[in-house]
Design a protein around this motif. Structure first.
Motif, PDB file in Angstrom:
ATOM      1  N   GLU A  77       0.827  -1.211   0.000  1.00 30.27           N
ATOM      2  CA  GLU A  77       0.000   0.000   0.000  1.00 30.27           C
ATOM      3  C   GLU A  77       0.861   1.262   0.000  1.00 30.27           C
ATOM      4  N   ALA A  92       2.548   1.677  -3.462  1.00 33.03           N
ATOM      5  CA  ALA A  92       1.580   2.031  -4.507  1.00 33.03           C
ATOM      6  C   ALA A  92       1.144   3.488  -4.412  1.00 33.03           C
ATOM      7  N   SER A  93       1.229   4.060  -3.208  1.00 33.46           N
ATOM      8  CA  SER A  93       0.781   5.453  -3.011  1.00 33.46           C
ATOM      9  C   SER A  93       1.858   6.486  -3.342  1.00 33.46           C
ATOM     10  N   TYR A 122      -1.125  -6.945  -6.736  1.00 31.75           N
ATOM     11  CA  TYR A 122      -0.554  -5.599  -6.807  1.00 31.75           C
ATOM     12  C   TYR A 122       0.383  -5.462  -8.008  1.00 31.75           C
ATOM     13  N   LYS A 140      -1.475  -4.771 -11.161  1.00 28.80           N
ATOM     14  CA  LYS A 140      -2.039  -3.419 -11.257  1.00 28.80           C
ATOM     15  C   LYS A 140      -0.957  -2.343 -11.379  1.00 28.80           C
ATOM     16  N   ASP A 141       0.239  -2.635 -10.883  1.00 29.74           N
ATOM     17  CA  ASP A 141       1.311  -1.636 -10.847  1.00 29.74           C
ATOM     18  C   ASP A 141       2.581  -2.281 -11.391  1.00 29.74           C
TER      19      ASP A 141
END
Length: 401
Positions: A243, A246-247, A270, A273-274
């Motif tokens: 998290e 990703a931020s 994750y 997605k990234d």
């Protein structure tokens, strides 16, 4: 001084074989620590250590496809490594391991009358604890030093499951019956002594650095790269790491993750997605060490909120700091305070706190970060090597004679 080491290491000759037949988590950290202890003992006494091992494999069929582990023996620098044979079927393997170990001791020290002054045992498993009673019965003058890397009820399983609760109750009864046979202890955390409430002599060895690794060199990645290696356990903070990364809005930043565990599927999701997040799976330890040296920043997202962190020392702490790559850690009670002079710490809660710490450390000049990494490397090399750390065991043994 004639020392026999009893544990669960994987003999080098069978390492690839056991890794191939294992599913999920492979006990690299425990294997490395045991081998470092043995190497350090040999350096201190200047002679080979006799080794008896019951490899720490997962149970058949869920965690390992080996139903039976065969008995094998090797000569090693004048000493012997004896891999006992046992049935690896869940629940039955506890009794099979005990009987195999008992037979090995009987052959080596009762029938063959080999010399032994001290037996060092790694791990508070029920089959090792029951073995202490047998040792004192047939070898009453032999001293037993128990290395406690984990407390029995904190060995990674879900303690809320009924069968785990039942097993913990059984293990506790085995501990209570046999703890009187142990003459001294090596703990990984000072809080272990409080929990076990023993009045026996003890010392602390939180981890050991293998000096053979000091010559590993790798060129740094061009892009800023954060690296995590180890068990992908949700309770170890892997979700918080994902998290927080990703931020961070930085297209050039990369996150490498290696390992296996109950958080593996989350890591894969994750990474889909990234594309900055790269999951490398469970790699050989030699590859892990190379990646640590190539990375810009190493990180352990395990925080100190859970009670179990008092009784543990993450093995990656020494591994990370010895790499010379700057490291971010949370402050855990099980990590001695001296370590925090050689790393960056995250002192804020939640994924935002970890995110902000990562950004702050990456904003520090490369030269300053490099100085921190080199200081950490020298600290580990000089103070936590196998000879220094295992020397504590020798000193402890000498107090018992």
């Amino acid at each position: 001084m004639n020392i026999t080491f009893i544990g669960g290491l994987f003999p080098d000759e069978n390492m690839d074989f056991f890794r191939t037949h294992s599913k999920g988590i492979f006990q690299y950290a425990a294997d490395v620590l045991q081998k470092n202890i043995i190497k350090g003992l040999e350096n201190n006494v200047n002679q080979a250590i006799n080794v008896i091992t019951v490899p720490f494999l997962g149970d058949f069929p869920k965690a390992c496809d080996l139903k039976v582990v065969n008995e094998e023996k090797w000569q090693n620098k004048g000493g012997q490594i004896h891999q006992v044979g046992f049935k690896n079927i869940k629940f039955l393997n506890e009794f099979s391991k005990y009987n195999a170990l008992k037979k090995a001791l009987e052959n080596q020290f009762v029938k063959e009358k080999n010399e032994v002054d001290t037996i060092v045992i790694y791990g508070m498993f029920s089959y090792f604890l029951k073995l202490t009673a047998y040792i004192k019965k047939v070898l009453p003058d032999v001293k037993i030093c128990m290395i406690v890397p984990d407390l029995p009820h904190l060995m990674g399983a879900d303690n809320n499951k009924p069968h785990i609760k039942l097993y913990n109750t059984y293990t506790k009864s085995v501990v209570n019956r046999n703890i009187k046979h142990i003459d001294s202890y090596i703990f990984l955390s000072k809080y272990m002594e409080d929990y076990l409430n023993t009045n026996k002599p003890f010392d602390i060895i939180e981890g050991i650095y293998n000096t053979n690794e000091k010559n590993i060199t790798e060129s740094k990645e061009v892009l800023p790269t954060i690296f995590y290696s180890g068990t992908l356990a949700l309770r170890y903070g892997i979700e918080r790491l994902l998290e927080s990364f990703a931020s961070i809005k930085n297209d050039e930043l990369r996150l490498w993750i290696c390992g296996a565990g109950d958080g593996e599927e989350m890591v894969k999701e994750y990474s889909k997605k990234d594309n900055r997040i790269i999951f490398k799976g469970q790699l050989d330890r030699s590859e892990i060490l190379k990646l640590q040296r190539k990375a810009t920043l190493l990180i352990n997202p395990r925080d100190g909120k859970d009670e179990f962190t008092k009784y543990s020392f993450p093995s990656k702490t020494i591994e990370y700091l010895s790499s010379g790559t700057p490291t971010i850690l949370y402050k855990l009670k099980g990590i001695p305070e001296e370590y925090y002079d050689y790393c960056y710490t995250c002192d804020s809660d939640g994924y935002e706190g970890l995110r902000d710490t990562i950004i702050e450390v990456l904003d520090i000049s490369k030269d300053e970060r490099d100085i921190m990494g080199e200081r950490a490397k020298k600290f580990i090399l000089n103070n936590k090597n196998e000879t220094v750390q295992s020397g504590k065991i020798i000193k402890l043994i000498k107090t018992l004679s």
